[in-house]
Design a protein around this motif. Structure first.
Motif, PDB file in Angstrom:
ATOM      1  N   PRO A   1       0.827  -1.215   0.000  1.00  0.00           N
ATOM      2  CA  PRO A   1       0.000   0.000   0.000  1.00  0.00           C
ATOM      3  C   PRO A   1       0.858   1.261   0.000  1.00  0.00           C
ATOM      4  CG  PRO A   1      -0.851  -1.593   1.573  1.00  0.00           C
ATOM      5  CD  PRO A   1       0.468  -2.126   1.106  1.00  0.00           C
ATOM      6  N   HIS A   2       0.474   2.200  -0.840  1.00  0.00           N
ATOM      7  CA  HIS A   2       1.205   3.460  -0.916  1.00  0.00           C
ATOM      8  C   HIS A   2       0.815   4.360   0.253  1.00  0.00           C
ATOM      9  CE1 HIS A   2       1.597   7.693  -2.596  1.00  0.00           C
ATOM     10  NE2 HIS A   2       2.842   7.243  -2.553  1.00  0.00           N
ATOM     11  N   LYS A   3       1.796   4.975   0.867  1.00  0.00           N
ATOM     12  CA  LYS A   3       1.554   5.857   2.008  1.00  0.00           C
ATOM     13  C   LYS A   3       1.742   7.311   1.584  1.00  0.00           C
ATOM     14  CE  LYS A   3       3.545   2.452   5.231  1.00  0.00           C
ATOM     15  NZ  LYS A   3       4.646   2.223   6.207  1.00  0.00           N
ATOM     16  N   VAL A   4       0.859   8.159   2.076  1.00  0.00           N
ATOM     17  CA  VAL A   4       1.058   9.598   1.891  1.00  0.00           C
ATOM     18  C   VAL A   4       1.772  10.135   3.119  1.00  0.00           C
ATOM     19  CG1 VAL A   4      -0.967   9.839   0.423  1.00  0.00           C
ATOM     20  CG2 VAL A   4      -1.178  10.203   2.882  1.00  0.00           C
ATOM     21  N   SER A   5       2.430  11.264   2.968  1.00  0.00           N
ATOM     22  CA  SER A   5       3.257  11.824   4.045  1.00  0.00           C
ATOM     23  C   SER A   5       2.389  12.609   5.026  1.00  0.00           C
ATOM     24  CB  SER A   5       4.347  12.730   3.458  1.00  0.00           C
ATOM     25  OG  SER A   5       5.174  12.000   2.585  1.00  0.00           O
ATOM     26  N   LEU A   6       1.906  11.935   6.066  1.00  0.00           N
ATOM     27  CA  LEU A   6       1.115  12.590   7.102  1.00  0.00           C
ATOM     28  C   LEU A   6       2.030  13.303   8.093  1.00  0.00           C
ATOM     29  CD1 LEU A   6      -1.534   9.811   7.848  1.00  0.00           C
ATOM     30  CD2 LEU A   6      -1.716  11.730   6.265  1.00  0.00           C
ATOM     31  N   ARG A   7       1.469  14.227   8.837  1.00  0.00           N
ATOM     32  CA  ARG A   7       2.186  14.954   9.884  1.00  0.00           C
ATOM     33  C   ARG A   7       1.324  14.973  11.149  1.00  0.00           C
ATOM     34  NH1 ARG A   7       5.256  14.423   6.320  1.00  0.00           N
ATOM     35  NH2 ARG A   7       6.475  15.984   5.189  1.00  0.00           N
ATOM     36  N   GLU A   8       1.934  15.357  12.249  1.00  0.00           N
ATOM     37  CA  GLU A   8       1.220  15.525  13.509  1.00  0.00           C
ATOM     38  C   GLU A   8       1.508  16.919  14.062  1.00  0.00           C
ATOM     39  OE1 GLU A   8       1.818  10.822  14.783  1.00  0.00           O
ATOM     40  OE2 GLU A   8       2.682  12.418  16.013  1.00  0.00           O
ATOM     41  N   THR A   9       0.555  17.442  14.816  1.00  0.00           N
ATOM     42  CA  THR A   9       0.785  18.711  15.508  1.00  0.00           C
ATOM     43  C   THR A   9      -0.102  18.781  16.741  1.00  0.00           C
ATOM     44  OG1 THR A   9       1.074  21.085  15.172  1.00  0.00           O
ATOM     45  CG2 THR A   9      -0.969  20.119  14.348  1.00  0.00           C
ATOM     46  N   PHE A  10       0.223  19.672  17.648  1.00  0.00           N
ATOM     47  CA  PHE A  10      -0.574  19.847  18.861  1.00  0.00           C
ATOM     48  C   PHE A  10      -1.782  20.719  18.552  1.00  0.00           C
ATOM     49  CE2 PHE A  10       2.909  17.905  20.787  1.00  0.00           C
ATOM     50  CZ  PHE A  10       2.717  17.732  22.156  1.00  0.00           C
ATOM     51  N   GLY A  11      -2.935  20.314  19.116  1.00  0.00           N
ATOM     52  CA  GLY A  11      -4.144  21.105  18.943  1.00  0.00           C
ATOM     53  C   GLY A  11      -4.310  22.185  19.985  1.00  0.00           C
ATOM     54  N   ALA A  12      -3.562  22.088  21.086  1.00  0.00           N
ATOM     55  CA  ALA A  12      -3.641  23.085  22.156  1.00  0.00           C
ATOM     56  C   ALA A  12      -2.341  23.043  22.946  1.00  0.00           C
ATOM     57  CB  ALA A  12      -4.839  22.801  23.070  1.00  0.00           C
ATOM     58  N   LYS A  13      -2.176  24.025  23.815  1.00  0.00           N
ATOM     59  CA  LYS A  13      -0.979  24.113  24.637  1.00  0.00           C
ATOM     60  C   LYS A  13      -0.941  22.967  25.635  1.00  0.00           C
ATOM     61  CE  LYS A  13       1.630  27.526  27.314  1.00  0.00           C
ATOM     62  NZ  LYS A  13       1.622  28.927  27.834  1.00  0.00           N
ATOM     63  N   ALA A  14       0.253  22.438  25.901  1.00  0.00           N
ATOM     64  CA  ALA A  14       0.396  21.319  26.838  1.00  0.00           C
ATOM     65  C   ALA A  14       1.757  21.399  27.502  1.00  0.00           C
ATOM     66  CB  ALA A  14       0.237  19.984  26.106  1.00  0.00           C
ATOM     67  N   THR A  15       1.880  20.693  28.649  1.00  0.00           N
ATOM     68  CA  THR A  15       3.155  20.632  29.360  1.00  0.00           C
ATOM     69  C   THR A  15       3.571  19.187  29.517  1.00  0.00           C
ATOM     70  OG1 THR A  15       2.061  20.586  31.534  1.00  0.00           O
ATOM     71  CG2 THR A  15       2.666  22.757  30.630  1.00  0.00           C
ATOM     72  N   GLY A  16       4.866  18.977  29.691  1.00  0.00           N
ATOM     73  CA  GLY A  16       5.378  17.627  29.874  1.00  0.00           C
ATOM     74  C   GLY A  16       6.628  17.626  30.729  1.00  0.00           C
ATOM     75  N   ARG A  17       6.819  16.545  31.425  1.00  0.00           N
ATOM     76  CA  ARG A  17       8.005  16.396  32.290  1.00  0.00           C
ATOM     77  C   ARG A  17       8.713  15.101  31.920  1.00  0.00           C
ATOM     78  NH1 ARG A  17       9.455  14.507  37.713  1.00  0.00           N
ATOM     79  NH2 ARG A  17      10.814  16.051  38.715  1.00  0.00           N
ATOM     80  N   GLY A  18       9.971  15.233  31.586  1.00  0.00           N
ATOM     81  CA  GLY A  18      10.756  14.059  31.242  1.00  0.00           C
ATOM     82  C   GLY A  18      11.725  13.727  32.360  1.00  0.00           C
ATOM     83  N   ARG A  19      11.602  12.538  32.894  1.00  0.00           N
ATOM     84  CA  ARG A  19      12.459  12.132  34.010  1.00  0.00           C
ATOM     85  C   ARG A  19      13.194  10.858  33.625  1.00  0.00           C
ATOM     86  NH1 ARG A  19      12.487   8.980  38.726  1.00  0.00           N
ATOM     87  NH2 ARG A  19      13.437  10.032  40.536  1.00  0.00           N
TER      88      ARG A  19
END
Length: 735
Positions: free
Chosen positions: A517-535
């Motif tokens: 199956p042929h794939k098209v080049s999809l993208r992702e993005t945030f729909g709203a502001k968010a926070t994250g903590r990496g530990r």
């Protein structure tokens, strides 16, 4: 046309030409099933190139040209059959009738000086619409002389009168009298099914009957009933010929009652045909039992030799230096500078690469060293500009699978050249001391994707070289190595084109591939502001790993990419490790945060963190940055972005409604329409690329083969939630 007796060429020998005036280059055009290949075989039989069984001395047949053609029972590539009639060498170029192989058709048009449009009387007017009419218009735009041959007159539903009338209406444009028959069919006694077979022809100019009912071509006077039919059609034909005459007094003389002599009419007819202003209609039917000549083939060969132009009468394409700087134009002169063009490339299991060339200027001889120069095409990454000096191998004339040696190929002739290892279809051959580059012919952009994978490790090792050879042979194939989806994609013109490409990979190059199956080049993005903590904290003896970072993520306008901002205060994250956090964030963004597609159009702000004097490291903070971005994504609404294309669809006015309805059903937004020449409309729309993956096939169905389209990437925009959810589910399942 002049009903002259002709001497056929001898079978089994290579045909050579010593001057351009003794050459005619003719391309046969028509939809699949119209009878082009059968007509070529009939002309070869009549000219003496083959015997009654369709074979030459070495046993080769015209139908042996390509194995793929036998297996699939269809012609998929351009083929050349040289024949001789009355001392004239005729290069017959048989083109595919399927729309998927329009590249081969365009190559045939480039190599030819005149065209025979082959139409089937069995199919009626339907066989003339769509692609056949489009090719006629292309020939008209460049002034190429054309004639029409009506075939399948033996079919029970064949109607010659209707076909000639329809040809005049469709091809004559504002002047239907520019498309008229030269002959009428002679019918025999009806059979048991009530159908009367065609047993001969009635010449309108000569007022003679050519009767094949006895198995031989017998010329006789018409009987009274036949003469009535001839006289009725003859007057219109004469007026059509006189209207195109250079003698302005001829019409007045004719209308005044003067009987114009046959030689004057034939001469004026031939000149009008050669200029491309008059297009005669002829017929062809199977040879009667025991006959050596096909019905109508003698008359067609006379038209080709007497009415079609020599290579001297057709302008040569423009030339430049390889760097694009201007150069003087060329002419069809055997003593001029060498300029030839490769119109087709194929592979022979014994000889290797074989190039079919048309010589436009100069003379090409075996063992000459020539300069090979090819174009860099903007949309064909695999056809970049290339130059090399190569030694010409043998020169040959093809006949079926056989190749007969030629001593030379002069200006105006067509021949095959062996062992040009660097040459591709469309390349120019010229003298190495004076390299030139010919203006390329128009090629359609392949718009149907075929994603492939090697079937095995052994196939994978050979795949790259095989694909390179495949696209060198066929300039309508485009090879793409997609950096976003990591797929190998062959862009083709249609499903039949895809099938042939896969078959050639397997049979010619021994490479088995699997379509995926042929794939098209999809993208992702945030729909709203968010926070994250990496530990990322680990202790396993000795130096551990310690890195903590806190980020804020906010969406940005489309096209902004990834923006990283440092707002750490007080040295919570040492300056040396801030680039490490950014590197980890960008690496995770490239992998995606929801469905495995790259993250775009966000600002990532590093606001806080912690470090350890011993256990913190570059790798630890890269990992922490990636973890922080994933955590922020888990708490946020992630949009999937799909590519949107601008679609420009050119269709006849009658198909605008169905095309617009079809686009609406594919989530397309029509942004405008505008009239185009030839009773057509250009429809512009914006549409998600995922909806037009197979549009090359679907438009052909909706428009009955008459539509064309171009696509241009516009932007990425959010995908509807229900579709996005489906793609996320597939990603989670690993599909």
């Amino acid at each position: 046309m002049g009903d002259k007796a002709q001497q056929p060429g001898a079978a089994g020998r290579a045909l050579t030409a010593d001057r351009p005036t003794s050459i005619r280059n003719v391309v046969l055009v028509g939809h699949s099933g119209a009878g082009k290949t059968t007509l070529v075989e009939a002309l070869a039989l009549t000219s003496g190139a083959v015997n009654r069984a369709g074979r030459v001395e070495d046993g080769a047949t015209l139908s042996d040209y390509e194995e793929t053609e036998h297996r699939q029972q269809r012609s998929v590539q351009l083929s050349l059959v040289p024949v001789e009639w009355g001392g004239i060498k005729i290069n017959l170029l048989d083109t595919p009738g399927y729309a998927d192989f329009v590249g081969e058709l365009r190559a045939g048009l480039r190599a030819a000086d005149a065209a025979l449009f082959v139409v089937s009387a069995a199919e009626g007017p339907d066989g003339l619409a769509g692609p056949t009419r489009m090719v006629w218009d292309e020939c008209a735009a460049v002034g190429m002389p054309r004639a029409i041959v009506v075939t399948h007159l033996e079919a029970s539903r064949a109607d010659y009168a209707q076909m000639t009338s329809v040809c005049g209406e469709l091809f004559g444009g504002d002047d239907p009298d520019a498309v008229l028959p030269l002959y009428l069919p002679l019918y025999g006694a009806p059979g048991g099914d009530g159908h009367a077979p065609v047993t001969g022809l009635m010449g309108l100019l000569s007022q003679r009957v050519y009767d094949y009912s006895s198995g031989a071509r017998v010329e006789r006077d018409p009987d009274p009933s036949e003469l009535d039919l001839i006289v009725g059609a003859r007057a219109r034909l004469i007026e059509g010929i006189i209207a195109e005459s250079e003698d302005e007094t001829l019409m007045d003389r004719y209308l005044g009652g003067e009987d114009i002599d046959l030689k004057t009419l034939v001469d004026d007819l031939e000149r009008a045909v050669a200029r491309g202003t008059f297009h005669p209609v002829l017929m062809a039917a199977p040879a009667p039992e025991g006959a050596r000549q096909g019905l109508g083939t003698v008359e067609l060969l006379e038209l080709i030799t007497g009415g079609f132009p020599t290579p001297l009468e057709r302008p040569a394409p423009a030339v430049t230096a390889p760097d694009g700087s201007p150069r003087p134009g060329i002419s069809c002169d055997p003593d001029g500078p060498l300029v030839a063009e490769i119109v087709k490339t194929s592979s022979d299991p014994y000889v290797g690469r074989v190039s079919l060339i048309r010589v436009f200027s100069g003379t090409l001889r075996p063992d000459d060293t020539v300069h090979v120069c090819g174009h860099g095409l903007d949309h064909h990454e695999s056809h970049e500009l290339h130059e090399a000096d190569e030694r010409v191998g043998s020169l040959t004339a093809p006949f079926g699978k056989q190749q007969r040696s030629l001593p030379q190929a002069i200006a105006g002739d067509i021949a095959c050249v062996a062992r040009l290892t660097r040459a591709e279809t469309g390349d120019t051959l010229s003298a190495k001391e004076k390299p030139l580059l010919m203006e390329p012919w128009d090629m359609p952009d392949p718009l149907l994707p075929l994603a492939i994978e090697a079937h095995s490790k052994a196939d994978e090792d050979k795949l790259s070289q095989a694909l390179g050879r495949l696209v060198a042979e066929d300039p309508t194939l485009r090879l793409e190595q997609n950096p976003h989806t990591h797929q190998v994609v062959l862009w083709c013109l249609g499903e039949a084109h895809q099938d042939v490409a896969l078959e050639r990979l397997r049979t010619r190059y021994g490479v088995q591939v699997d379509p995926v199956p042929h794939k098209v080049s999809l993208r992702e993005t945030f729909g709203a502001k968010a926070t994250g903590r990496g530990r990322h904290v680990k202790q396993s003896g000795g130096h551990g790993q310690y890195a903590i970072c806190e980020i804020e993520v906010e969406p940005l306008p489309a096209g902004s990419g990834i923006e990283f901002v440092d707002k750490v205060v007080g040295g919570a994250v040492p300056r040396a490790f801030i680039p490490s956090v950014e590197k980890g964030v960008r690496a995770q963004a490239a992998k995606g945060v929801a469905a495995g597609h790259p993250l775009v159009d966000v600002r990532v702000t590093l606001v806080d963190g912690k470090a350890h004097s011993v256990d913190s490291s570059d790798a630890a903070f890269q990992t922490a940055g990636a973890l922080a971005l994933r955590e922020a994504a888990a708490e946020a609404r992630i949009h999937l972005l799909e590519p949107v294309a601008e679609l420009s669809v050119l269709v006849p006015d009658a198909h605008v409604g169905p095309v617009m309805s079809d686009l609406a059903g594919r989530r397309g937004r029509v942004v405008g329409t505008e009239p185009a020449p030839g009773g057509r409309t250009l429809v512009r729309a914006e549409i998600p690329e995922i909806e037009i993956d197979r549009y090359a096939v679907q438009l052909r169905s909706v428009s009955h083969g008459t539509g064309r389209f171009d696509r241009t990437y516009l932007r990425h925009e959010p995908m509807p939630p229900q579709l996005a959810d489906k793609i996320r589910e597939q990603a989670e399942k690993g599909t």
